[in-house]
Design an enzyme around this catalytic site. Sequence first.
Site, PDB file in Angstrom:
ATOM      1  NE  ARG A   1      -7.979   0.469   7.648  1.00  0.00           N
ATOM      2  CZ  ARG A   1      -7.470   1.445   6.882  1.00  0.00           C
ATOM      3  NH1 ARG A   1      -7.644   2.726   7.240  1.00  0.00           N
ATOM      4  NH2 ARG A   1      -6.774   1.162   5.802  1.00  0.00           N
TER       5      ARG A   1
ATOM      6  CG  ASP B   1      -5.268   2.697   1.016  1.00  0.00           C
ATOM      7  OD1 ASP B   1      -5.540   3.744   0.394  1.00  0.00           O
ATOM      8  OD2 ASP B   1      -5.293   2.634   2.266  1.00  0.00           O
TER       9      ASP B   1
END
Length: 535
Positions: free
Chosen positions: A169, A449
């Site tokens: 990612r 996150d």
Amino acid sequence: MSDTPALSLPSGVVIKGAVQPRFDEILTTEALAFVADLHRRFNETRKRLLAVRAERQKRFDAGETPDFLAETRHIREGDWSVAPIPADLQDRRVEITGPVDRKMIVNALNSGAKVFMADFEDASSPVWANMIEGQINLRDRWANKIDFTDPSNGKDYKLKEKPAVLIIRPRGWHLPERHIEIDGEEASGSLMDFGLYVFHNAKAALAAGSGPYFYLPKLESHLEARLWNDVFVAAQSALGLKNGTIKATVLIETLPAAFEMDEILYELREHMAGLNCGRWDYIFSFIKKLARNKAYILPDRSQVVMSKAFLRAYSLLLIKTCHKRGAFAMGGMAAQIPVKNNPEANAAAFAKVKADKEREAGDGHDGTWVAHPDLVPVAMEVFDRLMPQANQLGKKRDDVNIGTRDLLEVHQGTRTEEGFRENIRIGVQYIEAWLRGRGAVPIYNMMEDAATAEISRAQIWQFVQYGVGLEGGVKADAALFKRCLPEEMDRVKGELGAEAYAKGRFPEAIALFETLSLAPNFEDFLTVPAYAKLG
């Protein structure tokens, strides 16, 4: 004699970050020329699309709400499918995600999950060393040199046979990379992360029976997907790869993107592997996009659950849309982590994960995400039991009929001072860790996150803007925030210990969180102003 390598830079490229040992293996003349070419071809379009986002936000702030696009109705109603998906992506029942540090990569690849998403985005703090060391680690994976011994404890980390499939990612379109300048301009974090990885690893991954696979974050429109597709086509041409070799899974984690899922699949149809319910960022996006609209104030974060309202609607629509087009529909993240020394709390956390995964598998998702290796067997058991075949592409969900109103339905629930205070504690603690270079942070038995901190400050911002009445008659305003902030920081100091608290970057984190929470205008991403404070 210094062991710091000297770089040979192509014309127009300047490296502003410190060059450490082995960085020259990644920052080669040829690799940087490749990234520079992508930048020169596509950065103006990237900036223009970010300006389009800003203009659209002004319309939302003025009261407009998202809707399906009239001009692309023919795509939604058309009869088309995505290109065939490679064999090693056919069974994705459990995926694990995490940052790109060496220990994480080995542990995740060995976790028993089908896929590991190595994350340069929300699970990583974009410290220069993190970004380049991550590229070194991934290159070592494909060179079969990822094994290592931890010098702190002498423990050996070795890659097992049949490791998880690797998907990368890169950072979102909005994030720059200020340590690389191209023709006097900061590079795009997206193009850097993508470009360095695909340049160094695409052919090695293909030779090992896999391929260059990516997760694309934060897209807000099919035009942003088209830009990625153009980047893929250019990269494949430059590297001598067959068109369609690169495969991408797009995270549907912004509210506008939920109204353009068919169109996003269509733009990337030669390179498409599926869509994913990026639920934490999706909640943040829902708040952010409709932040100026009083009709869309959410209850406490703990009550915004996947089984109800707009989250339920978007997950079902994602499954239906993907399966109609031959693409995989991936479920969301289970952020729980094991609760040590508390068997009851641990059992409750694992039960919550199991129920969440049963909902996903029962609805028709082809797989799901977990944040911790101990949750891989929990999710695997559910999908093995409810999805004995490789995937559920045959589950078309023609019974699902989701419209605009469903995608905008607000969860019912309460707004409490404890929820307000929890947002402060979690938001500040995450930002503090991020400033220290850590992007995946265990807080209150959850692996958090950047999306968590975004939800926290977005919800506070919205509550304060409107002076929302909380349970018990307390008004959420700037005065409440300023009273709660030091009290909650005292609580955090007590939880962490005064010494650990003092060693951290809490003063900076507190100041940034307060600025973002009380600003007259909503800052699009906290990671942009926070990035200026990183090394």
